[in-house]
Design a protein around this motif. Structure first.
Motif, PDB file in Angstrom:
ATOM      1  N   GLY A 257       0.769  -1.215   0.016  1.00 15.79           N
ATOM      2  CA  GLY A 257      -0.077  -0.042   0.181  1.00 15.79           C
ATOM      3  C   GLY A 257       0.942   1.249   0.056  1.00 15.79           C
TER       4      GLY A 257
ATOM      5  N   GLY B 298       0.308   3.922  -2.448  1.00 13.04           N
ATOM      6  CA  GLY B 298      -0.813   3.334  -3.500  1.00 13.04           C
ATOM      7  C   GLY B 298      -0.203   2.622  -4.814  1.00 13.04           C
TER       8      GLY B 298
ATOM      9  N   TRP C 229      -1.894  -0.359  -6.262  1.00  7.89           N
ATOM     10  CA  TRP C 229      -3.393   0.326  -6.953  1.00  7.89           C
ATOM     11  C   TRP C 229      -2.781   0.727  -8.191  1.00  7.89           C
ATOM     12  CZ3 TRP C 229      -6.503  -2.718  -5.201  1.00  7.89           C
ATOM     13  CH2 TRP C 229      -6.470  -3.356  -3.769  1.00  7.89           C
TER      14      TRP C 229
ATOM     15  N   HIS D 228      -3.284   4.635   3.531  1.00  6.40           N
ATOM     16  CA  HIS D 228      -3.104   3.301   2.661  1.00  6.40           C
ATOM     17  C   HIS D 228      -4.420   2.670   2.655  1.00  6.40           C
ATOM     18  CE1 HIS D 228       1.259   3.381   3.726  1.00  6.40           C
ATOM     19  NE2 HIS D 228       1.229   2.328   3.408  1.00  6.40           N
ATOM     20  N   THR D 229      -5.252   2.754   3.716  1.00  3.58           N
ATOM     21  CA  THR D 229      -6.625   2.215   3.604  1.00  3.58           C
ATOM     22  C   THR D 229      -7.517   2.744   2.781  1.00  3.58           C
ATOM     23  OG1 THR D 229      -6.299   1.512   5.743  1.00  3.58           O
ATOM     24  CG2 THR D 229      -8.718   1.337   5.036  1.00  3.58           C
TER      25      THR D 229
ATOM     26  N   SER E 279      -6.559   2.345  -0.918  1.00  2.00           N
ATOM     27  CA  SER E 279      -6.884   0.738  -1.017  1.00  2.00           C
ATOM     28  C   SER E 279      -8.358   0.760  -1.369  1.00  2.00           C
ATOM     29  CB  SER E 279      -6.226   0.086  -0.168  1.00  2.00           C
ATOM     30  OG  SER E 279      -5.002  -0.168   0.186  1.00  2.00           O
TER      31      SER E 279
ATOM     32  N   ALA F  42      -7.497  -4.901  -0.273  1.00  7.04           N
ATOM     33  CA  ALA F  42      -7.626  -3.663   0.494  1.00  7.04           C
ATOM     34  C   ALA F  42      -7.843  -3.629   1.943  1.00  7.04           C
ATOM     35  CB  ALA F  42      -9.092  -2.770  -0.041  1.00  7.04           C
TER      36      ALA F  42
ATOM     37  N   ILE G 221      -4.780  -5.004   3.669  1.00  8.03           N
ATOM     38  CA  ILE G 221      -3.830  -3.609   3.816  1.00  8.03           C
ATOM     39  C   ILE G 221      -4.354  -2.557   4.988  1.00  8.03           C
ATOM     40  CG2 ILE G 221      -3.081  -1.384   2.627  1.00  8.03           C
ATOM     41  CD1 ILE G 221      -2.876  -3.102   0.115  1.00  8.03           C
TER      42      ILE G 221
END
Length: 182
Positions: A36, A39, A42, A109-110, A113, A136, A139
């Motif tokens: 994460g 990002g 992602w 991070h969350t 995610s 997600a 993470i």
């Protein structure tokens, strides 16, 4: 009441440290939390979605959601709320990674995610996108496991990321419909 919530969250982190951390799980959780960072996972997934024409719009929406998540979570809310990291204030809590230099709420991070994963969930076949939601969530949990976020930071990041994703997806779908009608 607010003090009780803080104590509850501190106890959750200390319970995770005492009961869930192990030599077997810790390297996996550090790996997951590092996915994460900025990002990265992602961004790579979103850029990959830009290649096939069939998934290009989802890739663009995911990148837009990631960008908004960074602005809202990391630039605006973290600095506005300025919540101290739990590893800096909870006596006995050990941080398993290099201590982040920014504030705690919400978990960036969350947030990023969930911003990306919810876009993928809404726009891709469920057999692929369900994995994104699981990643997600992992993470988000990893941020608790390594000791750098409170539960409310992670929940806040997940809620904000989800709201961003739903908004971006709605705009993207309606913009595409309008574009094809005209």
């Amino acid at each position: 009441m607010f003090q009780n919530m803080i104590l509850f969250e501190e106890n959750i982190l200390l319970w995770i440290q005492s009961n869930l951390r192990s030599d077997i799980i810790t390297p996996f959780m550090i790996f997951i939390t590092n996915l994460g960072n900025s990002g990265a996972i992602w961004i790579v997934l979103s850029l990959g979605l830009l290649i096939p024409k069939k998934t290009r719009k989802i890739g663009v929406m995911s990148l837009c959601a990631l960008f908004l998540s960074v602005i809202i979570d990391n630039v605006i809310l973290k600095n506005l709320i300025a919540r101290t990291r739990p590893c800096d204030v909870i006596e006995g809590l050990t941080c398993l990674i290099q201590r982040p230099t920014d504030f705690s709420f919400p978990s960036g991070h969350t947030g990023s995610s969930f911003a990306a994963a919810v876009i993928l969930f809404l726009g891709l076949p469920k057999k692929y996108s369900f994995t994104a939601i699981i990643l997600a969530a992992l993470i988000g949990f990893s941020r608790l496991y390594v000791g750098v976020h409170y539960l409310s930071d992670v929940i806040g990041g997940a809620v904000i990321g989800t709201m961003i994703a739903v908004l971006v997806y709605w705009i993207g779908i309606n913009w595409v419909r309008k574009e094809t009608i005209e």
